[in-house]
Enzyme design. Structure first.
Site, PDB file in Angstrom:
ATOM      1  N   ASN A 100      79.309  30.247 -39.360  1.00  0.00           N
ATOM      2  CA  ASN A 100      80.353  31.100 -39.918  1.00  0.00           C
ATOM      3  C   ASN A 100      81.401  31.368 -38.848  1.00  0.00           C
ATOM      4  OD1 ASN A 100      79.415  33.497 -38.370  1.00  0.00           O
ATOM      5  ND2 ASN A 100      77.638  33.297 -39.727  1.00  0.00           N
ATOM      6  N   LYS A 125      65.874   9.618 -47.741  1.00  0.00           N
ATOM      7  CA  LYS A 125      66.853  10.161 -48.681  1.00  0.00           C
ATOM      8  C   LYS A 125      68.265  10.017 -48.148  1.00  0.00           C
ATOM      9  CE  LYS A 125      67.983  14.193 -51.497  1.00  0.00           C
ATOM     10  NZ  LYS A 125      67.599  15.556 -51.904  1.00  0.00           N
ATOM     11  N   PHE A 128      75.991  46.085 -40.124  1.00  0.00           N
ATOM     12  CA  PHE A 128      77.389  45.834 -40.483  1.00  0.00           C
ATOM     13  C   PHE A 128      77.441  45.189 -41.862  1.00  0.00           C
ATOM     14  CE2 PHE A 128      78.400  47.147 -36.393  1.00  0.00           C
ATOM     15  CZ  PHE A 128      79.773  47.100 -36.164  1.00  0.00           C
ATOM     16  N   LYS A 151      68.165  48.504 -47.172  1.00  0.00           N
ATOM     17  CA  LYS A 151      67.704  48.043 -45.858  1.00  0.00           C
ATOM     18  C   LYS A 151      67.070  49.160 -45.037  1.00  0.00           C
ATOM     19  CE  LYS A 151      69.949  44.127 -46.756  1.00  0.00           C
ATOM     20  NZ  LYS A 151      69.271  42.868 -47.092  1.00  0.00           N
ATOM     21  N   LYS A 195      73.433  48.786 -49.589  1.00  0.00           N
ATOM     22  CA  LYS A 195      72.822  48.122 -48.443  1.00  0.00           C
ATOM     23  C   LYS A 195      72.140  49.144 -47.539  1.00  0.00           C
ATOM     24  CE  LYS A 195      73.859  44.609 -44.939  1.00  0.00           C
ATOM     25  NZ  LYS A 195      74.896  43.705 -44.382  1.00  0.00           N
ATOM     26  N   ASP A 254      73.057  32.848 -44.062  1.00  0.00           N
ATOM     27  CA  ASP A 254      72.123  33.241 -45.116  1.00  0.00           C
ATOM     28  C   ASP A 254      71.140  32.130 -45.467  1.00  0.00           C
ATOM     29  OD1 ASP A 254      73.187  35.792 -45.446  1.00  0.00           O
ATOM     30  OD2 ASP A 254      74.739  35.062 -46.795  1.00  0.00           O
TER      31      ASP A 254
END
Length: 397
Positions: free
Chosen positions: A209, A288, A323, A341, A337, A278
């Site tokens: 990211n 493959k 965050f 969490k 959240k 994630d």
């Protein structure tokens, strides 16, 4: 940052004296009051007028100079000082300070100071490693002075080895650690995560990211300057290490999970800023890859939720801050959240606001706890770190 602080710089006879001119300028830019004391030998390497121009104060050399600003100059300066840095510190001056010899303005003033004293040796490698010099440095430590280890490198004499004066930035780090903040986190252990994780697809490609780690690094530095013992678990960044902080470099989300869970149990405050991927690629066979001729649809599996694990395993008295990156319903989603969490605080970023989020030197955040929502204006990430830690100190009582 250093406004209202008085710093005495003691400069001795060394070619490295030129570095202290830049350090003095850096300190003045942070609004410190800077006074420079020089030995007569130091004037052979740099002119006192240089320091007088940079600091707007008389550069002091002669104990018996009658053209001075204070009644008993060395005593008056010593009373004002918040910190003394002797840099570069020659073997001669180190020996004098170690044995109570006060025969010039520099040594007399340092002897009269009760504040923190930093000594940064700079000399030829053979001189520095001489047992007499090493014993003198041990004596200075015994009397409460802190020794800044010299760097290794090419010296002015042509030798290569220990004895090089550290850079101005390193010297500034030592000064900031002592003076930049009140030590309201002294005795506390703080764990910070920062940076992006990278999930390898193959030897060339990976999933990641846009996180730069700037926010987490700013928090780690600020916590260190406020007296905390800081551990920084860092994913991939282009940032230099944070001084005086235990750094644990990681690459993948699994490595970050293992690093965090391995040290979390004895931490007083945990702040998770890292943007963990994630998903990570599931195992893909070579057969493959050959069949699809490179046009590969990659199966993914979800990575472990570090913040959720920390919330589930939070011990009594531990403070957990996460965050949140949101594009809509910022407070509502962040409150969910916070509850899900088991966190004590969520720092919410609205990614649609200019100046917030990844890749910037600024941020716009909202601090959310069970009882309070505090919206902040656009700030530098260093300022956000200060506000965040102040709020955490307040919440913990």
């Amino acid at each position: 940052m250093l406004k209202g602080k008085t710093i005495l710089l003691g400069v001795t006879g060394s070619i490295a004296a030129y570095k202290i001119a830049n350090l003095a300028s850096m300190l003045v830019k942070q609004h410190a009051q800077v006074h420079v004391l020089m030995t007569k030998n130091a004037a052979n390497f740099i002119n006192p007028i240089t320091f007088e121009t940079l600091t707007s104060h008389k550069c002091l050399m002669d104990t018996f100079d009658r053209n001075f600003e204070f009644q008993v100059e060395h005593v008056s300066l010593a009373k004002q000082a918040d910190l003394v840095l002797v840099a570069p510190a020659s073997a001669n001056v180190i020996g004098k300070l170690a044995h109570g010899i006060a025969d010039d303005m520099l040594t007399t003033t340092v002897m009269a100071c009760r504040c923190k004293k930093l000594i940064a040796p700079a000399m030829n490698t053979n001189m520095y490693e001489n047992p007499v010099v090493q014993d003198n440095l041990k004596t200075l430590k015994h009397y409460g002075m802190e020794i800044i280890s010299p760097a290794c490198g090419y010296l002015a004499c042509g030798d290569t080895g220990a004895g090089k004066l550290p850079s101005e930035e390193v010297l500034m780090d030592y000064i900031r650690r002592e003076l930049a903040h009140e030590k309201d986190l002294a005795g506390k252990k703080v764990l910070v995560t920062a940076g992006a994780t990278m999930e390898p697809i193959d030897p060339v490609r990976y999933i990641s990211n846009h996180s730069t780690g700037k926010m987490g690094y700013a928090i780690a530095r600020c916590a260190m300057e406020r007296g905390a013992e800081v551990t920084l678990v860092s994913g991939k960044t282009a940032l230099p290490p944070v001084p005086f902080v235990k750094m644990i470099p990681v690459t993948s989300a699994e490595e970050m999970f293992q690093a965090v869970t391995g040290v979390s149990s004895d931490q007083d405050i945990i702040i998770k800023t890292a943007a963990v991927a994630d998903y990570t690629p599931a195992t893909v066979s070579d057969e493959k890859i050959k069949k699809t001729d490179g046009d590969l649809s990659i199966p993914l599996v979800r990575t472990k939720d570090i913040l959720a694990w920390l919330g589930e395993h939070k011990r009594e008295g531990q403070f957990l801050c996460g965050f949140s990156m949101e594009t809509q319903n910022l407070v509502e989603n962040s409150r969910k959240k916070l509850a899900n969490k088991h966190a004590d605080m969520i720092v919410a970023n609205n990614l649609k606001v200019e100046g917030a989020g990844f890749g910037t030197d600024t941020n716009v955040v909202t601090l959310i706890t069970e009882s309070r929502v505090q919206e902040m204006e656009l700030m530098s990430k260093e300022q956000v770190a200060e506000v965040l830690l102040t709020e955490i100190v307040r919440c913990r009582g």
